[in-house]
Design an enzyme around this catalytic site. Structure first.
Site, PDB file in Angstrom:
ATOM      1  N   HIS A 120     -65.436   8.621  60.921  1.00 51.82           N
ATOM      2  CA  HIS A 120     -65.584   7.766  62.100  1.00 51.82           C
ATOM      3  C   HIS A 120     -66.255   6.482  61.616  1.00 51.82           C
ATOM      4  O   HIS A 120     -67.055   6.512  60.678  1.00 51.82           O
ATOM      5  CB  HIS A 120     -66.482   8.509  63.096  1.00 51.82           C
ATOM      6  CG  HIS A 120     -66.626   7.875  64.435  1.00 51.82           C
ATOM      7  ND1 HIS A 120     -67.452   6.803  64.656  1.00 51.82           N
ATOM      8  CD2 HIS A 120     -66.074   8.181  65.638  1.00 51.82           C
ATOM      9  CE1 HIS A 120     -67.399   6.471  65.940  1.00 51.82           C
ATOM     10  NE2 HIS A 120     -66.572   7.296  66.560  1.00 51.82           N
ATOM     11  N   GLN A 200     -69.194  15.825  65.983  1.00 52.30           N
ATOM     12  CA  GLN A 200     -68.164  16.700  66.550  1.00 52.30           C
ATOM     13  C   GLN A 200     -68.463  18.180  66.363  1.00 52.30           C
ATOM     14  O   GLN A 200     -67.936  19.010  67.090  1.00 52.30           O
ATOM     15  CB  GLN A 200     -66.789  16.378  65.943  1.00 52.30           C
ATOM     16  CG  GLN A 200     -66.242  15.023  66.338  1.00 52.30           C
ATOM     17  CD  GLN A 200     -66.013  14.866  67.843  1.00 52.30           C
ATOM     18  OE1 GLN A 200     -65.852  15.847  68.576  1.00 52.30           O
ATOM     19  NE2 GLN A 200     -66.034  13.633  68.320  1.00 52.30           N
ATOM     20  N   LYS A 223     -72.249  14.916  73.342  1.00 50.06           N
ATOM     21  CA  LYS A 223     -71.058  15.664  72.919  1.00 50.06           C
ATOM     22  C   LYS A 223     -71.318  17.164  73.027  1.00 50.06           C
ATOM     23  O   LYS A 223     -70.459  17.969  72.712  1.00 50.06           O
ATOM     24  CB  LYS A 223     -70.686  15.310  71.486  1.00 50.06           C
ATOM     25  CG  LYS A 223     -70.435  13.819  71.316  1.00 50.06           C
ATOM     26  CD  LYS A 223     -69.284  13.542  70.408  1.00 50.06           C
ATOM     27  CE  LYS A 223     -69.279  12.111  69.955  1.00 50.06           C
ATOM     28  NZ  LYS A 223     -68.317  11.306  70.696  1.00 50.06           N
ATOM     29  N   CYS A 363     -61.815   5.156  66.614  1.00 50.06           N
ATOM     30  CA  CYS A 363     -62.843   4.638  65.691  1.00 50.06           C
ATOM     31  C   CYS A 363     -62.644   5.204  64.292  1.00 50.06           C
ATOM     32  O   CYS A 363     -63.625   5.562  63.610  1.00 50.06           O
ATOM     33  CB  CYS A 363     -64.257   4.942  66.174  1.00 50.06           C
ATOM     34  SG  CYS A 363     -64.610   4.293  67.788  1.00 50.06           S
TER      35      CYS A 363
END
Ligand code: 7TS
Length: 420
Positions: A120, A200, A223, A363
């Site tokens: 990212h 993530q 997240k 991104c």
């Protein structure tokens, strides 16, 4: 025992209709929805004991300070770390920027930093900027066609000059779960520090950062069912002790004279100013919520849904799925392209059917270049997603395909057929 229905009932937003269709929220890699317990924890703070922390001797400030530090302890423990090793920040991007600046004084010209082709921008641009300031060199580990790190190339690229290895644990485009433990071993052997982007992974994999032996690990609350504007990073105690703060002000000092100052203990040494108190309290509530559901349920539910989605989506005409094609070492982050249809058009058409996905480069522009595509449409799951929503996605994709590829049917009267 938690069922999909009992989990979903804790997220009021999932009952919404979008364009007269039930909402299928499949944009969880961007941000997850928040359970009621998280919203309540934040509301309770603001309605019952809002005050600044670490300052007042009054009851509210003491209650806020206790809730804030107790929250840090629960979050740190969730990641297998101690509270001293867990620095609060605004999120993953903020964390990586801070870590890069903390490491800056240690770098010399020609030292090397290794990132990968699937980073990212948040775990790439801070390092690009750091090499510009220091004269260090940035190297990029390629990925295989299946969307995994090319570990053969790693042997060629890692060297005694490598000082920092900065990698993501899970790709926000391909869903790949990367072999971080193997990377840590190889990097440490070469004498490099390992900074992991855990944006993530944190909601999807149980983590014990001490045993993973990473040096830094950056995460975002939003997240993992917590509030936005909140996050943090883990740093090994012995390394954090050696490094200097990069932001200065109240709370991070021990004593200040007119021309100099000394630093507070860990973790406060790296946290200047009034922190995001409600953010820490809400994040801790999110971690409590995840633990109440339990990793067995969280992991099993998502793995099954991911395999189901891979099998179902493969059957949609014109679809290419980018990344590993089974749910093994893979999260439920599914990036797709459809022949002849731009991902933004796919996302717009899916929205008409109530399906929320993200389209674009996510991104990760260097990864798009590697894949040879301008963008993807990405569906990404959380523990509250269900097969019905995958079916809704597949049906909406089929509608999109038909709209862009209308079949031209030539009507031939039946009697002519038989007369030939
Ligand atoms: N690293 C990875 C792997 C990410 O997926 C993201 C956010 C970040 C870093 C940055 O996290 P932040 O909380 O500081 O913004 N990824 C995405 C995404 O995929 N769609 O929206 C945000």
């Amino acid at each position: 025992m938690h069922t999909a229905a009992s989990i979903r009932s804790q997220f009021p937003i999932l009952k919404r209709k979008i364009n007269n269709n039930p909402l299928a929220y499949l944009d969880n890699a961007a941000t997850t929805q928040k359970p009621q317990s998280v919203v309540k924890a934040i509301t309770d703070f603001y309605t019952q004991y809002n005050a600044n922390v670490h300052r007042g001797m009054h009851a509210l400030s003491e209650q806020a300070s206790t809730a804030y530090e107790d929250g840090r302890e629960r979050i740190a423990r969730f990641f297998g770390a101690t509270p001293e090793e867990f620095i609060f920040t605004r999120g993953t991007s903020d964390s990586i920027n801070i870590v890069a600046r903390m490491l800056e004084p240690r770098l010399k010209p020609n030292d090397e930093i290794l990132a990968t082709q699937m980073e990212h921008h948040s775990n790439l641009v801070p390092w690009q900027q750091l090499v510009k300031r220091t004269g260090a060199v940035l190297k990029i580990l390629p990925i295989t066609d299946e969307g995994r790190w090319d570990m053969d190339a790693l042997e060629r690229i890692l060297s005694g000059n490598t000082k920092i290895v900065a990698v993501n644990h899970c790709s926000n485009v391909l869903g790949t779960i990367n072999p971080v433990a193997a990377m840590v071993r190889a990097a440490h052997q070469a004498g490099a520090l390992v900074v992991v982007d855990g944006a993530q992974s944190s909601a999807h994999l149980p983590l014990n950062l001490r045993s993973l032996d990473v040096d830094f690990y950056a995460v975002s609350s939003h997240k993992m069912y917590g509030p936005t504007g909140m996050g943090g990073f883990y740093g090994k105690h012995e390394i954090l002790e050696l490094l200097e703060p990069v932001s200065f002000g109240g709370d991070m000092i021990r004593s200040v004279e007119a021309f100099d100052a000394t630093w507070n203990d860990l973790p406060w040494k790296f946290e200047p100013g009034t922190p995001h108190i409600a953010g820490a309290i809400g994040w801790a509530a999110a971690v409590d919520w995840m633990q109440s559901v339990g990793w067995d349920t969280l992991e099993a539910q998502e793995r099954e849904l991911t395999q189901y989605a891979l099998d179902t989506l493969k059957q949609v005409p014109g679809i290419t799925i980018h990344g590993p094609n089974t749910a093994v070492n893979r999260l439920g982050v599914i990036s797709m392209t459809m022949d002849g249809v731009h991902p933004h058009d796919i996302a717009t058409l899916l929205d008409r059917e109530g399906v929320a996905v993200r389209s674009g480069t996510h991104c990760a522009m260097p990864l798009m270049t590697r894949l040879g595509i301008p963008a993807t449409a990405r569906a990404s799951f959380a523990c509250y997603n269900i097969k019905k929503e995958v079916d809704q996605l597949a049906k909406a994709l089929q509608t999109a395909w038909k709209m862009f590829h209308p079949t031209v049917t030539v009507q031939v009267p039946a009697k002519n057929l038989w007369q030939r």
